[in-house]
Design a protein around this motif. Sequence first.
Motif, mmCIF file in Angstrom:
data_model
loop_
_atom_site.group_PDB
_atom_site.id
_atom_site.type_symbol
_atom_site.label_atom_id
_atom_site.label_comp_id
_atom_site.label_asym_id
_atom_site.label_seq_id
_atom_site.Cartn_x
_atom_site.Cartn_y
_atom_site.Cartn_z
ATOM 1 N N GLU A 68 22.254 -12.599 2.050
ATOM 2 C CA GLU A 68 21.801 -12.140 3.525
ATOM 3 C C GLU A 68 20.624 -11.148 3.438
ATOM 4 O O GLU A 68 20.467 -10.387 4.340
ATOM 5 C CB GLU A 68 23.053 -11.719 4.053
ATOM 6 C CG GLU A 68 24.390 -12.074 4.041
ATOM 7 C CD GLU A 68 24.516 -13.117 5.218
ATOM 8 O OE1 GLU A 68 24.715 -12.721 6.412
ATOM 9 O OE2 GLU A 68 24.325 -14.487 5.235
ATOM 10 N N LEU A 69 19.709 -11.239 2.594
ATOM 11 C CA LEU A 69 18.527 -10.548 2.677
ATOM 12 C C LEU A 69 17.205 -11.587 2.718
ATOM 13 O O LEU A 69 17.392 -12.576 2.201
ATOM 14 C CB LEU A 69 18.383 -9.811 1.247
ATOM 15 C CG LEU A 69 19.115 -8.324 1.619
ATOM 16 C CD1 LEU A 69 18.537 -7.482 0.157
ATOM 17 C CD2 LEU A 69 18.310 -7.412 2.454
ATOM 18 N N THR A 70 16.167 -11.229 3.139
ATOM 19 C CA THR A 70 14.931 -11.865 3.337
ATOM 20 C C THR A 70 14.074 -11.302 1.981
ATOM 21 O O THR A 70 14.498 -10.025 1.852
ATOM 22 C CB THR A 70 14.320 -11.720 4.654
ATOM 23 O OG1 THR A 70 13.861 -10.479 4.782
ATOM 24 C CG2 THR A 70 14.963 -12.243 5.824
ATOM 25 N N LEU A 71 13.278 -11.884 1.782
ATOM 26 C CA LEU A 71 12.400 -11.308 0.748
ATOM 27 C C LEU A 71 11.623 -10.083 1.020
ATOM 28 O O LEU A 71 11.472 -9.044 0.473
ATOM 29 C CB LEU A 71 11.351 -12.507 0.238
ATOM 30 C CG LEU A 71 10.509 -12.003 -0.976
ATOM 31 C CD1 LEU A 71 11.279 -11.647 -2.066
ATOM 32 C CD2 LEU A 71 9.634 -13.327 -1.711
ATOM 33 N N PRO A 72 11.156 -10.002 2.323
ATOM 34 C CA PRO A 72 10.379 -8.906 2.820
ATOM 35 C C PRO A 72 11.355 -7.497 2.848
ATOM 36 O O PRO A 72 11.055 -6.543 2.650
ATOM 37 C CB PRO A 72 9.756 -9.208 4.072
ATOM 38 C CG PRO A 72 9.529 -10.505 4.008
ATOM 39 C CD PRO A 72 10.536 -11.119 3.115
ATOM 40 N N GLN A 73 12.563 -7.989 3.385
ATOM 41 C CA GLN A 73 13.435 -6.853 3.333
ATOM 42 C C GLN A 73 14.164 -6.361 2.084
ATOM 43 O O GLN A 73 14.187 -5.180 1.612
ATOM 44 C CB GLN A 73 14.927 -7.393 4.011
ATOM 45 C CG GLN A 73 14.924 -7.575 5.405
ATOM 46 C CD GLN A 73 15.892 -8.485 6.072
ATOM 47 O OE1 GLN A 73 16.575 -9.082 5.394
ATOM 48 N NE2 GLN A 73 16.338 -8.094 7.365
ATOM 49 N N TYR A 74 13.974 -7.161 1.115
ATOM 50 C CA TYR A 74 14.242 -6.855 -0.163
ATOM 51 C C TYR A 74 13.328 -5.880 -0.998
ATOM 52 O O TYR A 74 13.645 -5.025 -1.585
ATOM 53 C CB TYR A 74 14.456 -8.184 -1.112
ATOM 54 C CG TYR A 74 14.471 -7.898 -2.739
ATOM 55 C CD1 TYR A 74 15.731 -7.478 -3.443
ATOM 56 C CD2 TYR A 74 13.486 -8.109 -3.608
ATOM 57 C CE1 TYR A 74 15.593 -7.340 -4.685
ATOM 58 C CE2 TYR A 74 13.530 -7.850 -4.609
ATOM 59 C CZ TYR A 74 14.732 -7.433 -5.462
ATOM 60 O OH TYR A 74 14.659 -7.041 -6.672
ATOM 61 N N ARG A 75 12.203 -6.445 -0.789
ATOM 62 C CA ARG A 75 10.746 -5.644 -1.092
ATOM 63 C C ARG A 75 10.880 -4.302 -0.368
ATOM 64 O O ARG A 75 10.596 -3.252 -1.233
ATOM 65 C CB ARG A 75 9.636 -6.384 -0.692
ATOM 66 C CG ARG A 75 9.489 -7.557 -1.554
ATOM 67 C CD ARG A 75 8.069 -8.254 -1.275
ATOM 68 N NE ARG A 75 6.986 -7.325 -1.864
ATOM 69 C CZ ARG A 75 5.786 -7.372 -1.550
ATOM 70 N NH1 ARG A 75 5.644 -8.021 -0.589
ATOM 71 N NH2 ARG A 75 4.661 -6.478 -2.244
ATOM 72 N N MET A 76 11.291 -4.167 0.800
ATOM 73 C CA MET A 76 11.403 -2.541 1.414
ATOM 74 C C MET A 76 12.393 -1.846 0.729
ATOM 75 O O MET A 76 12.272 -0.775 0.580
ATOM 76 C CB MET A 76 11.500 -3.130 2.844
ATOM 77 C CG MET A 76 10.497 -2.261 3.601
ATOM 78 S SD MET A 76 10.457 -2.805 5.313
ATOM 79 C CE MET A 76 8.548 -3.464 5.495
ATOM 80 N N LEU A 77 13.686 -2.447 0.609
ATOM 81 C CA LEU A 77 14.744 -1.891 0.063
ATOM 82 C C LEU A 77 14.444 -1.362 -1.303
ATOM 83 O O LEU A 77 14.688 -0.250 -1.773
ATOM 84 C CB LEU A 77 15.850 -2.679 -0.098
ATOM 85 C CG LEU A 77 17.311 -2.063 0.140
ATOM 86 C CD1 LEU A 77 17.294 -1.267 1.320
ATOM 87 C CD2 LEU A 77 18.180 -3.322 0.325
ATOM 88 N N SER A 78 13.612 -2.222 -2.116
ATOM 89 C CA SER A 78 13.158 -1.852 -3.271
ATOM 90 C C SER A 78 12.326 -0.675 -3.423
ATOM 91 O O SER A 78 12.370 0.224 -4.268
ATOM 92 C CB SER A 78 12.490 -2.821 -4.294
ATOM 93 O OG SER A 78 13.163 -4.119 -4.201
ATOM 94 N N VAL A 79 11.396 -0.593 -2.641
ATOM 95 C CA VAL A 79 10.332 0.566 -2.370
ATOM 96 C C VAL A 79 11.009 1.810 -2.072
ATOM 97 O O VAL A 79 10.545 2.828 -2.613
ATOM 98 C CB VAL A 79 9.038 0.063 -1.461
ATOM 99 C CG1 VAL A 79 8.117 1.390 -1.079
ATOM 100 C CG2 VAL A 79 8.336 -0.819 -2.055
#
Lengths: 146, 146
Positions: A18-29
Amino acid sequence: MVLARLARVAERALLRVELTLPQYRMLSVLTAGNPSTASRVAWMLSVKPATVTAVMDGLVAGGYVRREPDPTDRRKVTHEVTDAGRHLLATANDAIRGQLAGLASFLDEEQAELAMAALTLWHQALVSARQAEWAAREGAQRGECR
Amino acid sequence: MVLARLARVAERALLRVELTLPQYRMLSVLTAGNPSTASRVAWMLSVKPATVTAVMDGLVAGGYVRREPDPTDRRKVTHEVTDAGRHLLATANDAIRGQLAGLASFLDEEQAELAMAALTLWHQALVSARQAEWAAREGAQRGECR
DNA sequence: TATTGTTATACTCTATAACTATA
DNA sequence: TATAGTTATAGAGTATAACAATA
């Protein structure tokens, strides 16, 4: 473009958590530099501040990020990953690694290992460089994307 | 996610040639298997047929792709890259390679070469595999994405 | 005045569902 | 009936521009 192809594979793996790629990237950062202002996140992702607001809304609504005003400068907002966010990120990373490993099977074993290692190294080099630049330009003008 | 990061760099490089990343990918797939039906393009990119229509509209409007009904089966539409399309793709490839080479400079020279070589190999392996699958399932049900 | 972040708006990609034309 | 492709619609990411709050 392999990169887009592989990124799309990752995106599909993320659907299951349930994550989009941009959300994932933001979470990583965020996880790599916790907590962060919106400006720092925008800079790290080469994205505009308005985009950070839009995407972060989803993460906050899901309880993965806490958004609070910065007490020292009340124009700023700090974003902090919650325990749920950290847990989700770990799950997401596993899902992505699994999918990518599956695709790497199209290479012979040695090549696959080289490719994964090269990508990891490259990732670390890029993140360090980007963070160093950010640190070096404290107080630079906002929203600049290079 | 390095992949998304690098894909975004490519996307920014493409801005200068007035191409979006999905348009670029479509042009690449077409050039590598010219001409193509919409179904084949959708399969190669792991995208739905409706998406092909939408993105291809832009390429046709720009004069980079010619869209014609298939005379042998009038339900089908063949997409063919024009000379302008081929020229644009070459320019786009140069732009991307340049940007990526710039980013690779964050690695030492040997690592950078390994990384680029690994990506190229991976690309070829994936494209071949995908094309083989497509050939193997002539007449399979439409729009299936795996 | 300058900066941080948000809101408003518009565009692209994407999927799903309904539809047309053809087989 | 089944398949190829389009149209209609909706949701997400993105940018730009205008704005509010704070420095």
